[in-house]
Design a protein around this motif. Sequence first.
Motif, short mmCIF file in Angstrom:
data_model
loop_
_atom_site.label_atom_id
_atom_site.label_comp_id
_atom_site.label_asym_id
_atom_site.label_seq_id
_atom_site.Cartn_x
_atom_site.Cartn_y
_atom_site.Cartn_z
N ILE A 8 0.87 -1.17 0.00
CA ILE A 8 0.00 0.00 0.00
C ILE A 8 0.91 1.22 0.00
CG2 ILE A 8 -0.29 -0.23 2.52
CD1 ILE A 8 -2.96 1.29 2.20
N TYR A 32 0.26 -6.68 -6.11
CA TYR A 32 -1.06 -6.23 -5.67
C TYR A 32 -0.86 -4.87 -5.01
CZ TYR A 32 -1.75 -11.17 -6.51
OH TYR A 32 -1.76 -12.40 -7.10
N TYR A 34 -2.09 -1.32 -3.62
CA TYR A 34 -3.17 -0.53 -3.06
C TYR A 34 -2.74 0.94 -3.09
CZ TYR A 34 -5.28 -4.91 -1.60
OH TYR A 34 -5.86 -6.17 -1.60
N HIS A 36 -3.27 4.45 -2.14
CA HIS A 36 -4.02 5.13 -1.10
C HIS A 36 -3.99 6.64 -1.28
CE1 HIS A 36 -4.50 6.42 3.32
NE2 HIS A 36 -5.69 6.21 2.78
N ILE A 58 -5.61 -1.55 -6.86
CA ILE A 58 -6.80 -1.34 -6.05
C ILE A 58 -6.72 0.08 -5.49
CG2 ILE A 58 -8.22 -2.14 -4.12
CD1 ILE A 58 -5.48 -4.42 -5.37
N LEU A 60 -7.68 3.15 -3.17
CA LEU A 60 -8.24 3.45 -1.85
C LEU A 60 -8.29 4.97 -1.74
CD1 LEU A 60 -6.22 0.90 0.32
CD2 LEU A 60 -8.54 0.64 -0.55
N GLN A 68 -3.74 0.29 6.22
CA GLN A 68 -2.89 -0.78 5.75
C GLN A 68 -3.45 -2.15 6.12
OE1 GLN A 68 1.00 -1.81 7.67
NE2 GLN A 68 1.86 -1.12 5.71
N ALA A 71 -6.22 -3.06 3.82
CA ALA A 71 -5.72 -3.50 2.52
C ALA A 71 -5.17 -4.91 2.60
CB ALA A 71 -4.65 -2.53 2.04
N HIS A 74 -7.89 -7.50 2.78
CA HIS A 74 -8.49 -7.68 1.46
C HIS A 74 -7.62 -8.60 0.61
CE1 HIS A 74 -9.37 -6.62 -2.77
NE2 HIS A 74 -10.61 -6.51 -2.34
N ALA A 75 -6.30 -8.40 0.68
CA ALA A 75 -5.39 -9.25 -0.08
C ALA A 75 -5.43 -10.69 0.41
CB ALA A 75 -3.97 -8.71 0.01
#
Length: 273
Positions: A8, A32, A34, A36, A58, A60, A68, A71, A74-75
């Motif tokens: 993230i 992956y 994120y 933010h 993704i 945010l 964090q 996130a 979610h992962a």
Amino acid sequence: MILGLVTIQRDRGPWLLEWFAFHYLVGFRKFYFYAHMCQDDTVEILLKLKKRLDINIIALPSPGDRIQLQAYQHACQNYMNEVDWMGFIDGDEFLFPTKAYTMQEALWQYDSMPASALGVYNVNFGSSGHVAEPEGLITENFRMRAEDSFYAHSRVKSLVKGRQQTAISSSGHVFATPGGTVDEQMRPITWGFMPDYVPSYRQFRMNHYVCQSREYYEKHKRASGHADASAAAIREEEWWNGFNTNHQMDDSMARYNARLRATMEELRLAMEA
């Protein structure tokens, strides 16, 4: 062996190419990301990098405390079945094998271990005396680090086996897994900070470029909050004085320099195509 990375990040556009190129170079293949509350060109850069790399983006867009952990959860719920091992690190962290050339080579001996995850110790880098943010690569510009006994070196981040039930714990450093977490010496890791152990770097290491330059601290780091705690937190001068550690030269990245630049150029050409 398929390796993935979850991260993230916020407004780290100028350093994304190096970060992705380095981790691709050492063996990670699925990312992956994120994004933010990004106000810079992060998303634009990620979309261009997707021409060559497997990146799941993704967004945010909203503020929030402990973002964090949200996130990471979610992962854990959506992506762990896509990889054999998943790393969870930040944009100022560079994870690599210290003996092998790739993470796959280094991880083979741990693939059949009963534990579910590996905790990797970090090494804290300071500003190397840079007041203004220098041009060029983080891994070349910042080569001064803390002495071996620096307390923050007891901090770990996790490499978690995929295809198993995984969830966040109370921090983003260690996860709730069926078999628990150990370090490379098979010592149990129960928290993200293990001060009773002497950090081991025989197989893995994570360089943490936590400070960068004084300019970076003033413009970005100081008021960026803590992704795993309060989004409104301010890093005061005491933080800078504590982490701006420049006690000894460290050339641990030297063996990657030429190949890293070549990988960055390959990605750059793909981005421009």
